[in-house]
Design a protein around this motif. Structure first.
Motif: not given
Length: 604
Positions: A1-24
């Motif tokens: 699923m394509t990620l959006t800033l709205d979804v990322l900005n609405a996430a809590d810390e665990p969700g935020f980290v999970s959504l960016l998993d694999g970037v670094y």
């Protein structure tokens, strides 16, 4: 699923980290710290998120930075062979063809990996999907690997981190479904234009385009065709070889009759552009970026069927570098009425007189035709120029764009110190008249004096001991001197101090000196209103505004003599190097540069 800033900005810390998993690679702490520092309203743009992540790494401890580097796998290394790479690394190495190395290439990479680890203690990091995002060739990877193996660790460690950020940027683009289409277009144009190069350089794969050579004229014709394809209303090559494209604004439109229309040229315009000639064995973006970025902006306006209130005039200046004749800024000098008539009678190294060269190229080759190119400042809003930074500052700060505050004024000299050539073995140290030692002392003073004042620089770039010998004390030493500062007052103070110290050195050592001033260029501070427009355009992208001077000269220095000017810098890769084949930009940075230019146009 394509990620959006709205979804990322609405996430809590665990969700935020999970959504960016694999970037670094294997480093969730980066996302955790970025979350803690995110704005209350969330990240306003993907560019802002990328910068925030890079800032976390830049502020991390040395141990954490080294841990991040060591979390990455070797290129074509054990992890690839054992198929234990992350999905992201597997895809990147596959795209670069590293999964299909020949036995010889694989062996070479294994040896490079071993040598690199022995020297630095961490794996070699390279964004193998490259500046365009479509993958480097194995040859390019091996050449880069070999080159960087000789770097100093203090240089190579930050370079590894910058490549890690580029890897992360491309991975984020994939997550967000982003393709930098406009940046790709500019990058592709620059790559295509680089196919034209002067004889003697083209055969070696080097880029050199000097005034009115066949390659130079081919560049002009290609730019002309592209401008027409972009939808410019008027495209021409003028009397000095400048390529000029005009896209009319509403002020230039007038209905000739009901249902019909014609163009007039009485409205005011924004003037922009840069040069398309190059230094010898130069890069693909110096100058040319400032032509191609506004071109793609006009193309987008034309595709949308839109016009702005004011017209846009884009000029590809024919000459700025001074490589063929002892004259610089030929193209922009003509537009401000400063084209020196004596230039027409100059001969190049092969004895070709400029006037004859112009005539052979189909140009009028008369001062009357050149004087007719002078622009009326009342017709123009001002001049803006986009340019690659040609320095390391933005690269080191992980910033894609920077706003120029001033173009440095400069003074240049050629000098010669004369002493006494004598035997190196029989002349006591206290009785020598060593001309080279005096220049060495001068070099250290220039370094000390320039370092003591912000935004002041001084360089002794040429040294020559005529007829020097290993066992003879230098009796003569020739040298150059380049002094620059953001204001004429600071430049002149540096100049006075350096000349005074030079005189003192020669007096104390019993030497004589001659000093010939070869150039004096006034500083060109940015117009405050236009600088503010650039700052607003950068801020609108969600990026911090960084202001910096330009130590290099640009066509904007000439236009400054006639109208307000301001510049925008785009980050260069490979330590920010320019005037060099390693000069490079990314499609993502260029996309932001185009977006900033579009924002500036919309603000008029």
């Amino acid at each position: 699923m394509t990620l959006t800033l709205d979804v990322l900005n609405a996430a809590d810390e665990p969700g935020f980290v999970s959504l960016l998993d694999g970037v670094y690679e294997h480093s969730p702490w980066i996302a955790q710290r970025a979350f803690a520092q995110r704005p209350a309203a969330g990240f306003p743009s993907l560019a802002a998120l990328k910068h925030a992540l890079a800032s976390v790494v830049r502020k991390a401890s040395l141990t954490e930075q080294l841990g991040l580097i060591r979390a990455h796998p070797e290129l074509a290394g054990k992890a690839m062979v054992s198929q234990s790479l992350t999905a992201e690394s597997t895809d990147e190495q596959r795209r670069a063809g590293l999964t299909h190395c020949s036995p010889e290439e694989f062996a070479q990479l294994q040896q490079l990996n071993a040598d690199y680890n022995a020297r630095f203690g961490w794996p070699f990091i390279l964004a193998v999907r490259g500046p365009r995002g479509n993958g480097l060739s194995r040859r390019q990877i091996i050449e880069t690997f070999t080159r960087r193996l000789s770097a100093h660790p203090d240089v190579e460690r930050p370079e590894c981190l910058r490549h890690i950020h580029r890897i992360a940027e491309i991975r984020l683009n994939d997550k967000f479904g982003i393709t930098p289409t406009l940046g790709n277009q500019v990058w592709d144009w620059a790559e295509s234009l680089a196919r034209f190069s002067d004889p003697g350089f083209a055969e070696q794969g080097q880029l050199t385009v000097t005034y009115l050579t066949d390659a130079h004229r081919a560049c002009a014709e290609q730019l002309t065709q592209w401008m027409r394809d972009c939808g410019f209303d008027e495209v021409s090559i003028d009397a000095v070889g400048n390529v000029v494209g005009v896209y009319h604004g509403f002020d230039d439109l007038e209905d000739a009759a009901p249902g019909g229309g014609s163009l007039r040229s009485h409205g005011r315009r924004l003037l922009t552009g840069s040069h398309y000639d190059t230094v010898r064995n130069g890069g693909k973006y110096d100058g040319r970026l400032g032509i191609l970025v506004p071109m793609v902006c006009v193309r987008e306006l034309h595709r949308q069927g839109r016009r702005l209130k004011h017209g846009i005039e884009v000029v590809g200046f024919s000459e700025e570098e001074g490589q063929r004749y002892k004259a610089t800024f030929l193209g922009s000098s003509a537009l401000v009425g400063r084209f020196d008539p004596t230039w027409l009678d100059q001969a190049d190294a092969d004895g070709v007189v400029m006037r004859d060269l112009m005539a052979a190229a189909g140009l009028p080759a008369t001062m009357a035709s050149i004087q007719a190119l002078q622009r009326d400042p009342a017709r123009y809003l001002g001049f803006v120029e986009v340019h690659i930074e040609q320095g390391p500052v933005l690269n080191e700060m992980d910033l894609p764009l920077g706003v120029v505050t001033s173009i440095n004024g400069s003074i240049r000299y050629l000098g010669e110190i004369r002493g006494l050539a004598s035997h190196a073995g029989t002349t006591p140290m206290g009785r020598r008249r060593d001309a080279a030692a005096a220049v060495a002392e001068l070099i250290l003073y220039v370094e000390e004096r320039a370092s003591a004042v912000p935004e002041v620089v001084g360089t002794v770039g040429q040294l020559q001991v005529p007829a020097g010998s290993i066992n003879v004390i230098p009796g003569r030493c020739r040298f150059s001197l380049d002094l620059r500062a953001t204001t004429d007052a600071a430049r002149d103070a540096l100049d006075a101090d350096v000349r005074q110290r030079l005189a003192e050195i020669c007096e104390r050592r019993g030497l004589s000196v001659t000093l010939e001033r070869t150039e004096a260029a006034a500083a060109a501070p940015s117009d405050p209103q236009w600088q503010q427009r650039w700052e607003s355009a950068v801020s609108a992208l969600g990026l911090p505004v960084h202001r910096l001077p330009s130590g290099a000269g640009h066509d904007a220095m000439k236009l400054h003599q006639a109208m307000p000017q301001a510049m925008l810098f785009q980050r260069g890769m490979n330590l920010g190097i320019s005037h060099n084949p390693l000069e490079s930009v990314t499609n993502d940075d260029t996309e932001l540069c185009v977006r900033a230019f579009q924002a500036l146009l919309e603000s008029l």
